[in-house]
Design a protein around this motif. Sequence first.
Motif, PDB file in Angstrom:
ATOM      1  N   TRP A 101       0.830  -1.199   0.000  1.00 16.28           N
ATOM      2  CA  TRP A 101       0.000   0.000   0.000  1.00 16.28           C
ATOM      3  C   TRP A 101       0.864   1.249   0.000  1.00 16.28           C
ATOM      4  CZ3 TRP A 101      -5.357   0.636   0.001  1.00 16.28           C
ATOM      5  CH2 TRP A 101      -5.783   1.954   0.159  1.00 16.28           C
ATOM      6  N   SER A 102       1.887   1.258   0.811  1.00 15.83           N
ATOM      7  CA  SER A 102       2.751   2.428   0.914  1.00 15.83           C
ATOM      8  C   SER A 102       3.418   2.743  -0.414  1.00 15.83           C
ATOM      9  CB  SER A 102       3.807   2.183   1.998  1.00 15.83           C
ATOM     10  OG  SER A 102       4.710   3.265   2.073  1.00 15.83           O
ATOM     11  N   VAL A 103       3.966   1.721  -1.063  1.00 15.53           N
ATOM     12  CA  VAL A 103       4.652   1.931  -2.341  1.00 15.53           C
ATOM     13  C   VAL A 103       3.661   2.310  -3.435  1.00 15.53           C
ATOM     14  CG1 VAL A 103       6.025   0.812  -4.135  1.00 15.53           C
ATOM     15  CG2 VAL A 103       6.533   0.387  -1.723  1.00 15.53           C
ATOM     16  N   ALA A 104       2.538   1.581  -3.494  1.00 19.41           N
ATOM     17  CA  ALA A 104       1.551   1.876  -4.529  1.00 19.41           C
ATOM     18  C   ALA A 104       0.965   3.266  -4.354  1.00 19.41           C
ATOM     19  CB  ALA A 104       0.447   0.826  -4.499  1.00 19.41           C
ATOM     20  N   GLY A 105       0.751   3.666  -3.113  1.00 21.89           N
ATOM     21  CA  GLY A 105       0.202   4.990  -2.863  1.00 21.89           C
ATOM     22  C   GLY A 105       1.114   6.092  -3.342  1.00 21.89           C
ATOM     23  N   LYS A 106       2.419   5.909  -3.156  1.00 16.78           N
ATOM     24  CA  LYS A 106       3.387   6.912  -3.598  1.00 16.78           C
ATOM     25  C   LYS A 106       3.483   6.955  -5.115  1.00 16.78           C
ATOM     26  CE  LYS A 106       6.223   6.573   0.568  1.00 16.78           C
ATOM     27  NZ  LYS A 106       7.510   6.096   1.148  1.00 16.78           N
ATOM     28  N   ARG A 107       3.282   5.790  -5.753  1.00 13.94           N
ATOM     29  CA  ARG A 107       3.380   5.730  -7.209  1.00 13.94           C
ATOM     30  C   ARG A 107       2.070   6.090  -7.903  1.00 13.94           C
ATOM     31  NH1 ARG A 107       7.561   2.707  -9.519  1.00 13.94           N
ATOM     32  NH2 ARG A 107       9.141   2.034  -8.034  1.00 13.94           N
ATOM     33  N   ASP A 127       4.755  -4.667 -11.260  1.00 11.82           N
ATOM     34  CA  ASP A 127       6.218  -4.697 -11.388  1.00 11.82           C
ATOM     35  C   ASP A 127       6.856  -3.561 -10.610  1.00 11.82           C
ATOM     36  OD1 ASP A 127       6.125  -6.924 -13.006  1.00 11.82           O
ATOM     37  OD2 ASP A 127       6.084  -5.757 -14.876  1.00 11.82           O
ATOM     38  N   GLY A 128       6.222  -2.380 -10.641  1.00 12.39           N
ATOM     39  CA  GLY A 128       6.762  -1.243  -9.903  1.00 12.39           C
ATOM     40  C   GLY A 128       6.729  -1.472  -8.405  1.00 12.39           C
ATOM     41  N   VAL A 129       5.664  -2.098  -7.931  1.00 11.16           N
ATOM     42  CA  VAL A 129       5.566  -2.396  -6.498  1.00 11.16           C
ATOM     43  C   VAL A 129       6.612  -3.426  -6.094  1.00 11.16           C
ATOM     44  CG1 VAL A 129       4.086  -3.398  -4.719  1.00 11.16           C
ATOM     45  CG2 VAL A 129       3.127  -1.789  -6.368  1.00 11.16           C
ATOM     46  N   LEU A 130       6.761  -4.478  -6.912  1.00 11.81           N
ATOM     47  CA  LEU A 130       7.695  -5.556  -6.576  1.00 11.81           C
ATOM     48  C   LEU A 130       9.152  -5.144  -6.696  1.00 11.81           C
ATOM     49  CD1 LEU A 130       5.856  -8.553  -8.287  1.00 11.81           C
ATOM     50  CD2 LEU A 130       6.142  -8.153  -5.843  1.00 11.81           C
ATOM     51  N   ALA A 131       9.413  -4.017  -7.336  1.00 10.64           N
ATOM     52  CA  ALA A 131      10.798  -3.551  -7.463  1.00 10.64           C
ATOM     53  C   ALA A 131      11.273  -2.850  -6.191  1.00 10.64           C
ATOM     54  CB  ALA A 131      10.914  -2.597  -8.655  1.00 10.64           C
ATOM     55  N   HIS A 132      10.368  -2.572  -5.278  1.00 10.63           N
ATOM     56  CA  HIS A 132      10.732  -1.834  -4.067  1.00 10.63           C
ATOM     57  C   HIS A 132      11.311  -2.780  -3.018  1.00 10.63           C
ATOM     58  CE1 HIS A 132      10.291   0.720  -0.502  1.00 10.63           C
ATOM     59  NE2 HIS A 132      10.285   1.733  -1.359  1.00 10.63           N
ATOM     60  N   ARG A 133      12.435  -2.362  -2.415  1.00 20.13           N
ATOM     61  CA  ARG A 133      13.133  -3.198  -1.447  1.00 20.13           C
ATOM     62  C   ARG A 133      12.254  -3.549  -0.250  1.00 20.13           C
ATOM     63  NH1 ARG A 133      18.754  -0.898   0.549  1.00 20.13           N
ATOM     64  NH2 ARG A 133      19.054  -1.073  -1.703  1.00 20.13           N
ATOM     65  N   GLY A 134      11.462  -2.590   0.218  1.00 22.22           N
ATOM     66  CA  GLY A 134      10.617  -2.857   1.370  1.00 22.22           C
ATOM     67  C   GLY A 134       9.584  -3.928   1.095  1.00 22.22           C
ATOM     68  N   VAL A 135       9.021  -3.944  -0.113  1.00 19.93           N
ATOM     69  CA  VAL A 135       8.041  -4.961  -0.480  1.00 19.93           C
ATOM     70  C   VAL A 135       8.716  -6.326  -0.596  1.00 19.93           C
ATOM     71  CG1 VAL A 135       6.440  -5.732  -2.267  1.00 19.93           C
ATOM     72  CG2 VAL A 135       6.539  -3.309  -1.629  1.00 19.93           C
ATOM     73  N   VAL A 136       9.892  -6.357  -1.189  1.00 18.30           N
ATOM     74  CA  VAL A 136      10.647  -7.607  -1.311  1.00 18.30           C
ATOM     75  C   VAL A 136      10.908  -8.209   0.070  1.00 18.30           C
ATOM     76  CG1 VAL A 136      12.888  -8.590  -1.942  1.00 18.30           C
ATOM     77  CG2 VAL A 136      11.718  -7.026  -3.511  1.00 18.30           C
ATOM     78  N   HIS A 137      11.374  -7.379   0.987  1.00 23.91           N
ATOM     79  CA  HIS A 137      11.653  -7.857   2.345  1.00 23.91           C
ATOM     80  C   HIS A 137      10.382  -8.364   3.018  1.00 23.91           C
ATOM     81  CE1 HIS A 137      13.390  -8.080   6.356  1.00 23.91           C
ATOM     82  NE2 HIS A 137      12.381  -7.344   6.795  1.00 23.91           N
ATOM     83  N   ALA A 138       9.287  -7.611   2.864  1.00 22.93           N
ATOM     84  CA  ALA A 138       8.035  -7.997   3.510  1.00 22.93           C
ATOM     85  C   ALA A 138       7.512  -9.319   2.964  1.00 22.93           C
ATOM     86  CB  ALA A 138       6.992  -6.902   3.327  1.00 22.93           C
ATOM     87  N   LEU A 139       7.606  -9.526   1.653  1.00 18.80           N
ATOM     88  CA  LEU A 139       7.132 -10.775   1.061  1.00 18.80           C
ATOM     89  C   LEU A 139       8.020 -11.951   1.449  1.00 18.80           C
ATOM     90  CD1 LEU A 139       6.040  -9.514  -2.471  1.00 18.80           C
ATOM     91  CD2 LEU A 139       4.554 -10.298  -0.614  1.00 18.80           C
ATOM     92  N   ASP A 140       9.311 -11.700   1.605  1.00 18.68           N
ATOM     93  CA  ASP A 140      10.213 -12.766   2.064  1.00 18.68           C
ATOM     94  C   ASP A 140       9.902 -13.151   3.510  1.00 18.68           C
ATOM     95  OD1 ASP A 140      11.395 -12.801  -0.390  1.00 18.68           O
ATOM     96  OD2 ASP A 140      13.230 -11.753   0.205  1.00 18.68           O
ATOM     97  N   GLU A 141       9.606 -12.150   4.350  1.00 21.03           N
ATOM     98  CA  GLU A 141       9.223 -12.435   5.731  1.00 21.03           C
ATOM     99  C   GLU A 141       7.921 -13.234   5.769  1.00 21.03           C
ATOM    100  OE1 GLU A 141      10.701 -11.560   8.869  1.00 21.03           O
ATOM    101  OE2 GLU A 141      12.373 -11.456   7.457  1.00 21.03           O
ATOM    102  N   LEU A 142       7.007 -12.899   4.879  1.00 19.38           N
ATOM    103  CA  LEU A 142       5.748 -13.629   4.802  1.00 19.38           C
ATOM    104  C   LEU A 142       5.993 -15.079   4.399  1.00 19.38           C
ATOM    105  CD1 LEU A 142       2.664 -13.686   4.889  1.00 19.38           C
ATOM    106  CD2 LEU A 142       2.638 -12.798   2.541  1.00 19.38           C
ATOM    107  N   GLY A 143       6.909 -15.289   3.469  1.00 20.52           N
ATOM    108  CA  GLY A 143       7.247 -16.649   3.050  1.00 20.52           C
ATOM    109  C   GLY A 143       7.812 -17.469   4.198  1.00 20.52           C
ATOM    110  N   ARG A 144       8.723 -16.861   4.986  1.00 25.07           N
ATOM    111  CA  ARG A 144       9.307 -17.582   6.125  1.00 25.07           C
ATOM    112  C   ARG A 144       8.250 -17.899   7.188  1.00 25.07           C
ATOM    113  NH1 ARG A 144      13.941 -14.474   4.724  1.00 25.07           N
ATOM    114  NH2 ARG A 144      13.173 -12.619   5.807  1.00 25.07           N
ATOM    115  N   ALA A 145       7.373 -16.927   7.463  1.00 23.58           N
ATOM    116  CA  ALA A 145       6.331 -17.144   8.467  1.00 23.58           C
ATOM    117  C   ALA A 145       5.352 -18.224   8.023  1.00 23.58           C
ATOM    118  CB  ALA A 145       5.589 -15.834   8.736  1.00 23.58           C
ATOM    119  N   ALA A 146       5.036 -18.265   6.725  1.00 26.30           N
ATOM    120  CA  ALA A 146       4.117 -19.284   6.212  1.00 26.30           C
ATOM    121  C   ALA A 146       4.723 -20.680   6.344  1.00 26.30           C
ATOM    122  CB  ALA A 146       3.769 -18.989   4.763  1.00 26.30           C
TER     123      ALA A 146
END
Length: 460
Positions: free
Chosen positions: A314-320, A333-352
Amino acid sequence: MATITEWFYTAPLEDFAVRRGDPLGMRYVAEEIAELLAPGLSNRTMDARWLTIMCWALEHAHPAWRKFGAGADEDTVASRDAARSLYTWIRPLELLWIARTFKATSDQAAERRQLPGVQAVRRWVERGATEARFGMFPESYARYRFNGVYGAYRVALRSLPGLTIGADGWRLDSHGKALAEIVHGSVRMKPAQSIGGGRRSLPEEHWLERFEWHRGRGTPTCLPTVLTDARRLPADESRVLAQSLFSSAAGDEDGRRRRSVLEAAAASPATTRPALYADIARRLASEPSTERLQYWSAFSELADAGIGAMNACWSVAGKRDASGGGTGATSIDGVLAHRGVVHALDELGRAAKRWKKEGTSAGSFSVVDVLAGGIVAAGTDRRRRLKALERHHATYGGGLRWLMFSGNELKLLAPSRGGDASNYRVRIEALSRLGAQCGVIKRIPEALLGADAFDPDGAM
């Protein structure tokens, strides 16, 4: 009848999920865990001082209502109409305490306390304290019975032993009277007979005449406390509060449970929330009905990661978002290019993965298992993880939808606290703060401290 009255004062004007949101459909899981950890409280029961103040307010409001507002044959608050009528005498006192606190503190200090409605009250004070309804619109004033102070502490006033007679939430019992007495010396209240005898008056007018909220004896005391400062309350006050909140007396199983959770938290060396939750669950494993707590740590990690990923997107998409209003669209693609989104999705993968290893699909946890299954099935592909998260939100989320996919675009559908929604809470922050204020634990465990740990507007 008590059930009807309780529902009236705890149910919001519109469904909770619509009003506050349940983006992953896990609110009921969080509520079940919360009831195991801190029965009789809520996420908003975070300042024991407000319990003290509300006992004082009830002591004054009930006789005023009986004299000016109650029906001739109403000795108790035994109907929905009576409860509604009595609350009209409590609400102005709540808001005058908000005004008293704002008047006695700086703007910054006021914002760090639990002061629902303070923005409207601030304007009311600055404009001369003459506007009707403390400067609130009629619908906001009506809603205050749910999001104001009494709404936040209603469950505790009904649940904690010794606060109200018959646990009705209205008439003070022994502990409630003792707490009310503590407040007396810090405020000025004109005698009722000095303001017109038995004439009927509106509750707001009555308290504005009687309660000298802008004055005190010396430096104002008994104010709601700063949420980031959980020091112990004065000895007489903390002792009475502890007797209601954390009693170990035979028969008070809820008090014993709250104390056990606090003692387990204080004994844990954990520095992260998941580790602390696991330690508490292990310490309580031998107590009755705590089996579900074994999944608490993994559930919390997955739920937090899910909310974190949605917030990051939401934060990245809102700014864009070219519209600038947070209700347009941007490329995935623009959202997924952001480092914060990448980190958050990786954390979600580990938690899952952790949930699939440690969790269960039984009962209400099935919705948690569905989210974990979708994320794990996406493998290492972050686009697929994001789509799995969006699909889960669309299928199980309650209330307003935040976002959706449309081709290669991520559409923002509704504002959600500026893209910074709170995690699912299970009363542990509120419980720890109450415990520190009552001297049951010396300090809030480090793992529970955080930027939004005691944000009263964010408690789900």
